[in-house]
Design a protein around this motif. Sequence first.
Motif, PDB file in Angstrom:
ATOM      1  N   ARG A  16      30.337  -1.396  21.178  1.00 62.42           N
ATOM      2  CA  ARG A  16      30.593  -0.295  20.250  1.00 62.42           C
ATOM      3  C   ARG A  16      30.566  -0.788  18.803  1.00 62.42           C
ATOM      4  NH1 ARG A  16      30.108   0.827  24.563  1.00 62.42           N
ATOM      5  NH2 ARG A  16      28.020   1.031  23.674  1.00 62.42           N
ATOM      6  N   GLU A  19      27.136  -1.038  17.298  1.00 63.88           N
ATOM      7  CA  GLU A  19      26.531   0.222  16.891  1.00 63.88           C
ATOM      8  C   GLU A  19      27.049   0.698  15.535  1.00 63.88           C
ATOM      9  OE1 GLU A  19      27.496   2.789  20.092  1.00 63.88           O
ATOM     10  OE2 GLU A  19      26.221   1.755  21.557  1.00 63.88           O
ATOM     11  N   ARG A  20      27.940  -0.079  14.905  1.00 63.26           N
ATOM     12  CA  ARG A  20      28.467   0.278  13.585  1.00 63.26           C
ATOM     13  C   ARG A  20      27.776  -0.586  12.531  1.00 63.26           C
ATOM     14  NH1 ARG A  20      29.839   3.458  16.685  1.00 63.26           N
ATOM     15  NH2 ARG A  20      31.917   4.316  17.105  1.00 63.26           N
ATOM     16  N   TYR A  85      15.294   5.236  11.876  1.00 62.29           N
ATOM     17  CA  TYR A  85      16.167   6.055  12.728  1.00 62.29           C
ATOM     18  C   TYR A  85      15.608   7.466  12.878  1.00 62.29           C
ATOM     19  CZ  TYR A  85      19.432   2.298  11.495  1.00 62.29           C
ATOM     20  OH  TYR A  85      20.023   1.083  11.287  1.00 62.29           O
ATOM     21  N   THR A  98      21.022   5.290  18.833  1.00 67.95           N
ATOM     22  CA  THR A  98      22.055   4.253  18.879  1.00 67.95           C
ATOM     23  C   THR A  98      21.467   2.889  19.197  1.00 67.95           C
ATOM     24  OG1 THR A  98      22.497   4.818  21.201  1.00 67.95           O
ATOM     25  CG2 THR A  98      23.873   5.865  19.533  1.00 67.95           C
ATOM     26  N   GLU A 276      29.743  11.279  24.005  1.00 64.74           N
ATOM     27  CA  GLU A 276      28.371  10.976  24.379  1.00 64.74           C
ATOM     28  C   GLU A 276      28.343   9.999  25.545  1.00 64.74           C
ATOM     29  OE1 GLU A 276      26.774   9.330  20.846  1.00 64.74           O
ATOM     30  OE2 GLU A 276      26.509  11.257  19.834  1.00 64.74           O
ATOM     31  N   LEU A 278      26.809   6.630  27.329  1.00 71.78           N
ATOM     32  CA  LEU A 278      26.461   5.322  26.788  1.00 71.78           C
ATOM     33  C   LEU A 278      25.543   4.601  27.764  1.00 71.78           C
ATOM     34  CD1 LEU A 278      29.995   4.217  25.523  1.00 71.78           C
ATOM     35  CD2 LEU A 278      28.170   5.303  24.201  1.00 71.78           C
TER      36      LEU A 278
END
Length: 423
Positions: A16, A19-20, A85, A98, A276, A278
């Motif tokens: 996670r 993804e930042r 993106y 993502t 969402e 994953l």
Amino acid sequence: MSLIPSRDRIRFLLNRLRERLWVKPLAICLLSILGALAARLTDHAGIGRFLPAITSEALLALLSIMAASMLGIATFAVASMVAAYASASSAATPRSVTLVIADDVSQNALSTFIGAFIFSVVALTGVKNGYFELAGRFTLFLLTLVVLAIVILMFVHWVDRIARLGRLGTTVNRVEQVTHDALLRRRLSPTLGAHAADGTPTGGLPLASPEVGYVQQIDMARLQALAAEMDTRVQILALPGTLVAPGQDLALLHGCPEPARLDRARLASAFQIGRERLFDEDPRFGLVVLAEIAGRALSPAVNDPGTAIGILGTLVRLFVMWDAPLPQAQRDEDALLYDRIGVPPLAMADLFDDAFTAIARDGAATVEVALRLQKSLQALTHGSPAMAEAARHHGRLALARCELAMSLEADKALIRAQAPATD
């Protein structure tokens, strides 16, 4: 109960963080500030008389050039990444964004450019205020050269990557890779280290979902510890990827001699629920996204059957990997770790539904796609009995759709020749 998170939970949290976009740049910025200020330490080492003199003016000129250029490059990098993106969202599917955001090369490049800018600004401030002496200026000069070398190498590498980032082929390859990894992890541990369960409710006390969302991850270690603490057994009904809502059961609780001891809120906290699905914990989601990309390619607005045909090859590779027998050493790794939990394995029929239904529906009127679909399913009939039956079933369904969608009898005959025989 141990407060140390399990390995799977740590991997989930790290994914996670990947993804930042702000995580790596923040870390590099902190390192850049420390690196610029650490050059002052050499002034206290007494080695200044052995080092060549670097004037403040020369250092200021070099740092000024780097500060001005790095800000522009960082801005250009952000704009290029945003364009990638948008391209991934429009050319493939929004569900793949993502994966593009988590691209390590792009994140490392952006972090390097921002870090070099912060380094140069901090170093400029220190030099202008006389913070560094002879040894410190020489050390800072060497650090500046190292930073410039890293920036140049990263920029060259990143230009090669950004040229492909967001392109349809790159996105499909990325989805295939994460789906392969998720399937492989589940193949090595089909019941997540717990007992095998059939997923059918068989009595017991219900453990309802506290919120609306998708089950993203199940913290098996935490659930096992809580089950042992409350002297109960857990039959999981909602695997990662399942959409749940308040009142819908996540699991059933069996065998607790004192139901009053059950703390359903704590048990439900072992289920990570989010908005969402994953990729890393939900192998079926990767198959759904691949089928979605193929469906978009087959839409009248895009009309790209070649992409759908390529994805059929991707799906065959994934199913062959999923069905291949495991070596004995890897089978031994699937030990029973959570004896108080029952988990249903993934059903082959569900995997085939995720992968082939949309392609068969959207490509029913396109003869080349329908032919390749039948050939792909025919290739999968040589696998295990469960896979062979699922492939034959979807071959018959695809043929029925083609009979309704195609108008030319010769095209229908081609599909019939490749389709499995009816029972």
